[in-house]
Design an enzyme around this catalytic site. Structure first.
Site, PDB file in Angstrom:
ATOM      1  N   ASP A  51       1.039  -1.324  -0.126  1.00  0.00           N
ATOM      2  CA  ASP A  51       0.097   0.015   0.197  1.00  0.00           C
ATOM      3  C   ASP A  51       0.986   1.116   0.179  1.00  0.00           C
ATOM      4  O   ASP A  51       0.603   2.100  -0.632  1.00  0.00           O
ATOM      5  CB  ASP A  51      -0.978   0.092   1.202  1.00  0.00           C
ATOM      6  CG  ASP A  51      -2.011  -1.056   1.251  1.00  0.00           C
ATOM      7  OD1 ASP A  51      -2.901  -1.047   0.875  1.00  0.00           O
ATOM      8  OD2 ASP A  51      -1.734  -2.215   1.770  1.00  0.00           O
ATOM      9  N   GLU A  74      -5.530   6.867  -0.534  1.00  0.00           N
ATOM     10  CA  GLU A  74      -6.290   6.398   0.499  1.00  0.00           C
ATOM     11  C   GLU A  74      -5.182   6.453   1.801  1.00  0.00           C
ATOM     12  O   GLU A  74      -5.617   6.945   2.788  1.00  0.00           O
ATOM     13  CB  GLU A  74      -6.351   4.756   0.187  1.00  0.00           C
ATOM     14  CG  GLU A  74      -6.868   4.278   1.659  1.00  0.00           C
ATOM     15  CD  GLU A  74      -7.366   2.678   1.579  1.00  0.00           C
ATOM     16  OE1 GLU A  74      -7.631   2.298   2.342  1.00  0.00           O
ATOM     17  OE2 GLU A  74      -6.886   2.284   0.236  1.00  0.00           O
ATOM     18  N   ASP A 120      -6.477  -2.218  -3.359  1.00  0.00           N
ATOM     19  CA  ASP A 120      -7.870  -2.424  -3.088  1.00  0.00           C
ATOM     20  C   ASP A 120      -8.105  -3.796  -2.696  1.00  0.00           C
ATOM     21  O   ASP A 120      -7.642  -4.835  -3.616  1.00  0.00           O
ATOM     22  CB  ASP A 120      -8.936  -1.944  -4.010  1.00  0.00           C
ATOM     23  CG  ASP A 120     -10.320  -2.230  -4.047  1.00  0.00           C
ATOM     24  OD1 ASP A 120     -10.645  -1.806  -2.873  1.00  0.00           O
ATOM     25  OD2 ASP A 120     -11.030  -2.459  -4.834  1.00  0.00           O
ATOM     26  N   THR A 122      -6.939  -5.053   0.479  1.00  0.00           N
ATOM     27  CA  THR A 122      -5.638  -5.363   1.311  1.00  0.00           C
ATOM     28  C   THR A 122      -5.801  -6.405   2.080  1.00  0.00           C
ATOM     29  O   THR A 122      -4.913  -7.054   2.534  1.00  0.00           O
ATOM     30  CB  THR A 122      -5.360  -3.822   2.201  1.00  0.00           C
ATOM     31  OG1 THR A 122      -5.139  -2.811   1.158  1.00  0.00           O
ATOM     32  CG2 THR A 122      -4.116  -4.177   3.078  1.00  0.00           C
ATOM     33  N   HIS A 198     -17.144  -6.705   5.668  1.00  0.00           N
ATOM     34  CA  HIS A 198     -17.704  -5.396   6.300  1.00  0.00           C
ATOM     35  C   HIS A 198     -19.172  -5.882   6.208  1.00  0.00           C
ATOM     36  O   HIS A 198     -20.036  -4.829   5.982  1.00  0.00           O
ATOM     37  CB  HIS A 198     -17.367  -4.350   5.495  1.00  0.00           C
ATOM     38  CG  HIS A 198     -15.806  -3.778   5.766  1.00  0.00           C
ATOM     39  ND1 HIS A 198     -14.974  -4.452   4.569  1.00  0.00           N
ATOM     40  CD2 HIS A 198     -15.073  -3.362   6.796  1.00  0.00           C
ATOM     41  CE1 HIS A 198     -13.907  -3.879   4.897  1.00  0.00           C
ATOM     42  NE2 HIS A 198     -13.745  -3.256   5.914  1.00  0.00           N
TER      43      HIS A 198
END
Length: 308
Positions: A51, A74, A120, A122, A198
């Site tokens: 990242d 991000e 995207d 991670t 999520h």
């Protein structure tokens, strides 16, 4: 000569090469064996060495070539010198051969906002679910996503030793989307792709109301949009805050360029100007075809719980 090309097409051509380099960095970090994982806000909100290196590479490479751009990434990284090895100054010549849509031909550098998600998916990356991982570079003008690049570093990673590893998909509204084979999901089937890590009651209630035949739970917003354009899913449903502008900007362009639609749960277009809040607080709803079916099945209770 570069000057004969529009700012937008030069930016897209450069971002394509930069995204390819990003994919190489992602693979190198895995190959070296030390992911350098840092927990940000929770056990599902992670940051890795990839990242950090990829964001430095993308943002620094773009800023050197296009100093008047607004670039929003991000990762919150401290300022500092960037290793020259991370800089990519090439541009993909095939893109420069394409005509710029006339409505974008006069755009200036300072008019554009670039949204960057260096990695995207991670969490999936840290768990070895490598096909979920993408690098996202989205380009917005007047609040609208107009061009996007998605690199899949591990595309083909299970296809055997002779398969070419990785691919880059790109698109511009009014021109099209390239680098993949467009395929529609089976007609009459409601195959819904949603979050892997999520989920909550709102997400579950919203999906149930759509009478799904199958529910796919995978990581990464970029990966989910690729499922839509390659016929593996009919709709992407995420009735919850959590997804950010850098997750959706590039994928939205690819989907819109081939006739699909991406909005929040209320059906509102997402806004990408530089002052906008980063969170997509009213969730995401997307489909390649039959968007209205899915939009019409979102329960009022779900809409009431998600304020734009």
């Amino acid at each position: 000569m570069a000057s004969s090309h529009t700012v937008l097409m030069r930016l897209v051509a450069s971002a394509y090469s930069i995204a390819q380099k990003a994919g190489t960095i992602v693979r190198c970090v895995i190959a070296e064996g030390d992911l350098g994982i840092v927990q940000k806000t929770s056990a599902t909100d992670l940051q890795t060495k990839a990242d950090r290196l990829v964001q430095m590479s993308i943002c620094s490479s773009l800023a050197r070539k296009f100093p008047k751009l607004t670039i929003i990434g991000e990762e919150d990284l401290p300022p500092g010198e960037v290793d020259q090895e991370l800089i990519e100054d090439g541009q993909w010549e095939e893109i420069l051969k394409q005509p710029c849509p006339s409505q974008y031909s006069a755009i200036k550098e300072e008019d554009l906002v670039v949204w960057v998600d260096p990695l995207d998916g991670t969490k999936e990356y840290t768990e070895g679910l490598l096909d979920n991982v993408t690098v996202l570079i989205g380009i917005a003008y007047e609040g609208k996503a107009i061009a996007g690049i998605i690199n899949q570093p591990y595309y083909n990673y299970q296809a055997g030793p002779d398969a070419a590893l990785g691919r880059t998909i790109w698109g511009v509204l009014g021109l099209g989307a390239f680098g993949f084979q467009l395929k529609e999901a089976p007609a009459g089937k409601h195959i819904i792709t949603t979050t892997r890590s999520h989920s909550n009651q709102l997400v579950t209630d919203c999906i149930s109301a759509m009478n799904p035949d199958t529910v796919l739970r995978v990581g990464g917003a970029g990966n989910k949009i690729i499922q839509l354009i390659e016929g593996k899913a009919s709709a992407y449903v995420f009735a919850s805050p959590g997804c950010k502008k850098w997750d959706t900007c590039a994928p939205e362009v690819i989907l819109h360029a081939v006739g699909g639609k991406l909005t929040d749960i209320h059906g509102n277009a997402l806004q990408y100007n530089k002052e906008v809040k980063h969170m997509n607080s009213a969730g995401v709803l997307a489909a390649l075809r039959n968007y209205e079916y899915y939009a019409s099945h979102v329960p009022e209770s779900v809409k009431n719980a998600l304020i734009p």
